[in-house]
Scaffold this motif. Structure first.
Motif, mmCIF file in Angstrom:
data_model
loop_
_atom_site.group_PDB
_atom_site.id
_atom_site.type_symbol
_atom_site.label_atom_id
_atom_site.label_comp_id
_atom_site.label_asym_id
_atom_site.label_seq_id
_atom_site.Cartn_x
_atom_site.Cartn_y
_atom_site.Cartn_z
ATOM 1 N N VAL A 110 36.412 31.670 53.068
ATOM 2 C CA VAL A 110 36.226 30.992 54.351
ATOM 3 C C VAL A 110 36.697 31.869 55.508
ATOM 4 O O VAL A 110 36.073 31.914 56.575
ATOM 5 C CB VAL A 110 36.973 29.635 54.351
ATOM 6 N N LEU A 111 37.795 32.587 55.292
ATOM 7 C CA LEU A 111 38.323 33.440 56.359
ATOM 8 C C LEU A 111 37.387 34.592 56.700
ATOM 9 O O LEU A 111 37.492 35.194 57.760
ATOM 10 C CB LEU A 111 39.696 33.993 55.950
ATOM 11 N N PHE A 112 36.472 34.888 55.791
ATOM 12 C CA PHE A 112 35.550 35.996 56.013
ATOM 13 C C PHE A 112 34.117 35.535 56.239
ATOM 14 O O PHE A 112 33.172 36.258 55.947
ATOM 15 C CB PHE A 112 35.629 36.988 54.843
ATOM 16 N N GLY A 113 33.983 34.300 56.748
ATOM 17 C CA GLY A 113 32.697 33.887 57.278
ATOM 18 C C GLY A 113 31.811 33.025 56.405
ATOM 19 O O GLY A 113 30.649 32.795 56.752
ATOM 20 N N PHE A 136 47.633 37.950 44.266
ATOM 21 C CA PHE A 136 46.552 38.858 43.884
ATOM 22 C C PHE A 136 45.268 38.526 44.630
ATOM 23 O O PHE A 136 44.546 39.421 45.081
ATOM 24 C CB PHE A 136 46.308 38.786 42.373
ATOM 25 N N ALA A 137 44.979 37.230 44.736
ATOM 26 C CA ALA A 137 43.754 36.824 45.427
ATOM 27 C C ALA A 137 43.788 37.251 46.885
ATOM 28 O O ALA A 137 42.790 37.733 47.440
ATOM 29 C CB ALA A 137 43.557 35.311 45.313
ATOM 30 N N GLY A 138 44.971 37.057 47.516
ATOM 31 C CA GLY A 138 45.091 37.462 48.910
ATOM 32 C C GLY A 138 44.973 38.958 49.094
ATOM 33 O O GLY A 138 44.272 39.445 49.984
ATOM 34 N N LEU A 139 45.657 39.720 48.225
ATOM 35 C CA LEU A 139 45.595 41.184 48.322
ATOM 36 C C LEU A 139 44.201 41.698 47.986
ATOM 37 O O LEU A 139 43.701 42.637 48.617
ATOM 38 C CB LEU A 139 46.634 41.799 47.383
ATOM 39 N N LEU A 140 43.558 41.069 46.989
ATOM 40 C CA LEU A 140 42.210 41.479 46.608
ATOM 41 C C LEU A 140 41.228 41.210 47.748
ATOM 42 O O LEU A 140 40.363 42.033 48.063
ATOM 43 C CB LEU A 140 41.781 40.749 45.339
ATOM 44 N N ALA A 141 41.363 40.028 48.352
ATOM 45 C CA ALA A 141 40.489 39.697 49.478
ATOM 46 C C ALA A 141 40.726 40.659 50.646
ATOM 47 O O ALA A 141 39.782 41.050 51.341
ATOM 48 C CB ALA A 141 40.737 38.254 49.916
ATOM 49 N N TYR A 142 41.989 41.026 50.845
ATOM 50 C CA TYR A 142 42.328 41.982 51.902
ATOM 51 C C TYR A 142 41.617 43.311 51.661
ATOM 52 O O TYR A 142 41.069 43.941 52.576
ATOM 53 C CB TYR A 142 43.844 42.178 51.926
ATOM 54 N N ALA A 143 41.591 43.755 50.381
ATOM 55 C CA ALA A 143 40.934 45.016 50.038
ATOM 56 C C ALA A 143 39.416 44.889 50.132
ATOM 57 O O ALA A 143 38.732 45.795 50.630
ATOM 58 C CB ALA A 143 41.346 45.442 48.626
ATOM 59 N N ILE A 144 38.899 43.752 49.659
ATOM 60 C CA ILE A 144 37.447 43.568 49.649
ATOM 61 C C ILE A 144 36.890 43.432 51.060
ATOM 62 O O ILE A 144 35.708 43.702 51.301
ATOM 63 C CB ILE A 144 37.082 42.329 48.793
ATOM 64 N N ALA A 145 37.742 43.046 52.001
ATOM 65 C CA ALA A 145 37.286 42.915 53.388
ATOM 66 C C ALA A 145 36.660 44.208 53.902
ATOM 67 O O ALA A 145 35.773 44.187 54.766
ATOM 68 C CB ALA A 145 38.458 42.508 54.286
ATOM 69 N N LEU A 163 34.630 45.958 52.387
ATOM 70 C CA LEU A 163 33.250 46.056 51.912
ATOM 71 C C LEU A 163 32.288 45.230 52.759
ATOM 72 O O LEU A 163 31.092 45.175 52.456
ATOM 73 C CB LEU A 163 33.164 45.587 50.445
ATOM 74 N N ASP A 164 32.797 44.590 53.785
ATOM 75 C CA ASP A 164 31.946 43.741 54.622
ATOM 76 C C ASP A 164 30.758 44.535 55.154
ATOM 77 O O ASP A 164 30.911 45.580 55.801
ATOM 78 C CB ASP A 164 32.772 43.183 55.789
ATOM 79 N N GLY A 165 29.570 44.057 54.839
ATOM 80 C CA GLY A 165 28.349 44.711 55.299
ATOM 81 C C GLY A 165 27.777 45.726 54.332
ATOM 82 O O GLY A 165 26.625 46.164 54.503
ATOM 83 N N LYS A 166 28.533 46.116 53.309
ATOM 84 C CA LYS A 166 28.039 47.090 52.339
ATOM 85 C C LYS A 166 26.869 46.493 51.555
ATOM 86 O O LYS A 166 26.936 45.349 51.094
ATOM 87 C CB LYS A 166 29.148 47.505 51.365
ATOM 88 N N TYR A 223 25.685 42.846 52.205
ATOM 89 C CA TYR A 223 26.409 41.627 51.816
ATOM 90 C C TYR A 223 27.695 41.488 52.628
ATOM 91 O O TYR A 223 28.414 42.471 52.851
ATOM 92 C CB TYR A 223 26.746 41.641 50.326
ATOM 93 N N ARG A 224 27.985 40.242 53.019
ATOM 94 C CA ARG A 224 29.221 39.937 53.726
ATOM 95 C C ARG A 224 30.404 40.015 52.774
ATOM 96 O O ARG A 224 30.261 39.914 51.547
ATOM 97 C CB ARG A 224 29.157 38.542 54.351
ATOM 98 N N ALA A 225 31.604 40.140 53.336
ATOM 99 C CA ALA A 225 32.819 40.290 52.530
ATOM 100 C C ALA A 225 33.030 39.109 51.573
ATOM 101 O O ALA A 225 33.458 39.294 50.421
ATOM 102 C CB ALA A 225 34.034 40.448 53.439
ATOM 103 N N TRP A 226 32.722 37.877 52.027
ATOM 104 C CA TRP A 226 32.967 36.715 51.163
ATOM 105 C C TRP A 226 32.074 36.747 49.919
ATOM 106 O O TRP A 226 32.476 36.273 48.840
ATOM 107 C CB TRP A 226 32.791 35.407 51.930
ATOM 108 N N ARG A 227 30.880 37.297 50.041
ATOM 109 C CA ARG A 227 30.012 37.421 48.869
ATOM 110 C C ARG A 227 30.573 38.455 47.882
ATOM 111 O O ARG A 227 30.501 38.269 46.661
ATOM 112 C CB ARG A 227 28.595 37.814 49.300
ATOM 113 N N TRP A 228 31.145 39.521 48.409
ATOM 114 C CA TRP A 228 31.780 40.503 47.541
ATOM 115 C C TRP A 228 32.972 39.903 46.798
ATOM 116 O O TRP A 228 33.227 40.256 45.640
ATOM 117 C CB TRP A 228 32.228 41.710 48.363
ATOM 118 N N ILE A 229 33.711 38.998 47.460
ATOM 119 C CA ILE A 229 34.860 38.344 46.811
ATOM 120 C C ILE A 229 34.401 37.608 45.552
ATOM 121 O O ILE A 229 34.951 37.793 44.453
ATOM 122 C CB ILE A 229 35.557 37.374 47.787
#
Length: 497
Positions: free
Chosen positions: A69-72, A186-195, A197-200, A203-209
């Motif tokens: 949700v935080l990533f759109g 872990f989820a928070g740190l992983l989401a922080y890292a995956i952020a 990838l936003d646009g790669k 795909y938006r970052a939330w889809r990568w999560i």
């Protein structure tokens, strides 16, 4: 003195069991002191560590929507607040509905096969969530995730109860449940890292999560078929003496007369009709509402303190790590002192103090440090409630099938607190959340702390009644078979307090 004799309270049991019990005493002399500790460490490595990792992965999949949700996610899918709450409710409704059926299936087909199937399926479901395009597809994935994940928690607790004795169990539940607390980190740190990838690849970052975490879960699910050992009888990595010792110590250390290990529907009915299981639901409600509410609002609380979405994800990790450490600490104390209710009441009280701090400081910029401290205290208290709860009820149900079903009943109703946890933290009340924090305090104080005290008094009263009847009188009234059939209703059985 043999390690196992401390927890054994066995009467004269009759010639049909004497040979088996003599074998148990022989093995007790072999597995004493360092030999016993070495065997337990072996189980910790081959059973506990694997189940902990599997549950950590499952919990990440369950809570990753808050990070998405935080990533759109809501913006991209045009999902409003009410629709978002409906998505969360759909998960918990099916999660609660399928808890008991899932554990019955687990008992019939075996733990390794069950965990392998359901983890692979909810990994696939999480992966599919990365490709959702609207509210309908999102809620469908949420429903399926609830179905597939429903039996994992009670199934893991039941599996641990098939390996560890009464006063080893809470520490092991705490270690695997600490994986759930740590999963928030872990989820928070992983989401922080995956952020990043936003646009790669478009795909938006939330889809990568969802995509990355779902793929990982599938791999872990497939590994469960080969790595999970359901019970000592099925473990090829044990020697014959180790296997026999573990089987017999569980058979004789928890009850004066052991109950049947076979699956029979009458034991399912006994669990459903046992008032203790439903009391456990009330206690679990007292912790699940604050727990799930916090897990889905901590990132938002951090963001409301003035941090960016990515920074808020990073700062949500330390409270979870602290909660994991405290969960293990209080459970080690509980096993060492051989106490359950006192430890549980202490955890509830700690969580209530933390919630009161958040209730009075959230949204006040000059009290940011105190708010952050309140998050730590709340997480430590609320998350450390689950291990003593599940260990307490596992200790107080005799018979494998009855115990398995009872351990499923408790989160079945208790998980409905998750529905409340999502609904009470209203977006319109951010950043103070008076309804959310106030309701969480009420849940923890009344349904949690109050119900725990009431249950302790009831079990203490029942034990005192049974203490008034001598073993000689009991043996005159009931045969060994009748006492075994009675399980925890037997006058020889004593409830753990």
């Amino acid at each position: 003195m043999s390690e196992c004799k401390e927890d054994t309270d066995v009467i004269e049991i009759g010639s049909d069991r004497e040979a088996e019990y003599d074998e148990y005493l022989r093995l007790c002399e072999i597995f004493t002191g360092p030999a016993h500790n070495k065997l337990i460490r072996k189980i910790d490595f081959r059973v506990l560590s694997i189940l902990t990792v599997l549950y950590l992965v499952a919990y990440i999949d369950r809570s990753n929507i808050a990070n998405a949700v935080l990533f759109g996610l809501k913006t991209d899918l045009r999902i409003g607040n009410n629709q978002y709450n409906s998505i969360l409710m759909a998960f918990f409704f099916t999660y609660a509905l399928f808890d008991i059926p899932s554990v019955i299936v687990l008992k019939r087909i075996g733990t390794s096969r069950f965990l392998g199937i359901v983890m692979t399926l909810f990994g696939i479901t999480t992966l599919c969530t990365a490709f959702t395009t609207n509210f309908a597809s999102m809620i469908t994935c949420s429903v399926l995730l609830g179905v597939f994940e429903s039996g994992v928690f009670p199934g893991v607790v039941y599996t641990l109860s098939a390996w560890y004795s009464r006063y080893e169990l809470q520490t092991r539940i705490a270690i695997f449940f600490a994986g759930a607390s740590a999963s928030g980190a872990f989820a928070g740190l992983l989401a922080y890292a995956i952020a990043n990838l936003d646009g790669k690849l478009g795909y938006r970052a939330w889809r990568w999560i969802f995509g990355i975490e779902g793929t990982g879960t599938i791999l872990f699910g497939l590994s469960a078929f080969f790595l999970v050992s359901a019970s000592p009888e099925q473990a090829k990595w044990l020697t014959e003496d180790e296997r026999n010792y573990l089987v017999l110590r569980l058979k004789y250390s928890n009850s004066a007369v052991p109950n049947s290990a076979k699956f029979e529907w009458k034991y399912v009915r006994q669990a459903l009709g046992d008032w203790k299981a439903w009391f456990g639901c009330i206690i679990f409600l007292g912790q699940s509402a604050p727990s799930y509410g916090m897990s889905f609002t901590i990132p938002t609380i951090m963001k409301n303190l003035g941090y960016s979405a990515a920074r808020a994800q990073g700062l949500s990790a330390p409270p979870y790590i602290f909660a994991a450490l405290m969960t293990i600490f209080v459970s080690v104390i509980g096993d060492r002192w051989k106490k359950r209710s006192i430890i549980l009441m202490g955890s509830f009280a700690t969580g209530i103090v933390g919630l009161v701090i958040l209730f009075t400081t959230a949204g006040k910029k000059h009290l940011t440090g105190l708010t952050f401290f309140g998050v730590f205290v709340t997480a430590a208290g609320i998350y450390s409630c689950t291990p003593p709860t599940m260990a307490w009820f596992s200790n107080n149900f005799e018979g494998q099938t009855k115990r398995a079903v009872a351990l499923a009943i408790i989160p079945t109703i208790g998980q409905l607190g998750g529905l409340a946890g999502y609904r009470i933290y209203l977006a319109t009340e951010a950043p103070k959340y008076p309804t959310g924090f106030g309701t969480s305090i009420a849940f923890a104080a009344v349904l949690g702390l109050g119900a725990t005290l009431a249950l302790r008094l009831l079990l203490q009263w029942e034990n005192s009644k049974r203490d008034k009847v001598s073993q000689m009188e009991i043996q005159k009234m009931f045969s060994t078979e009748e006492l075994a059939e009675m399980g925890d209703k037997s006058p020889l059985f004593r409830y753990v307090l």
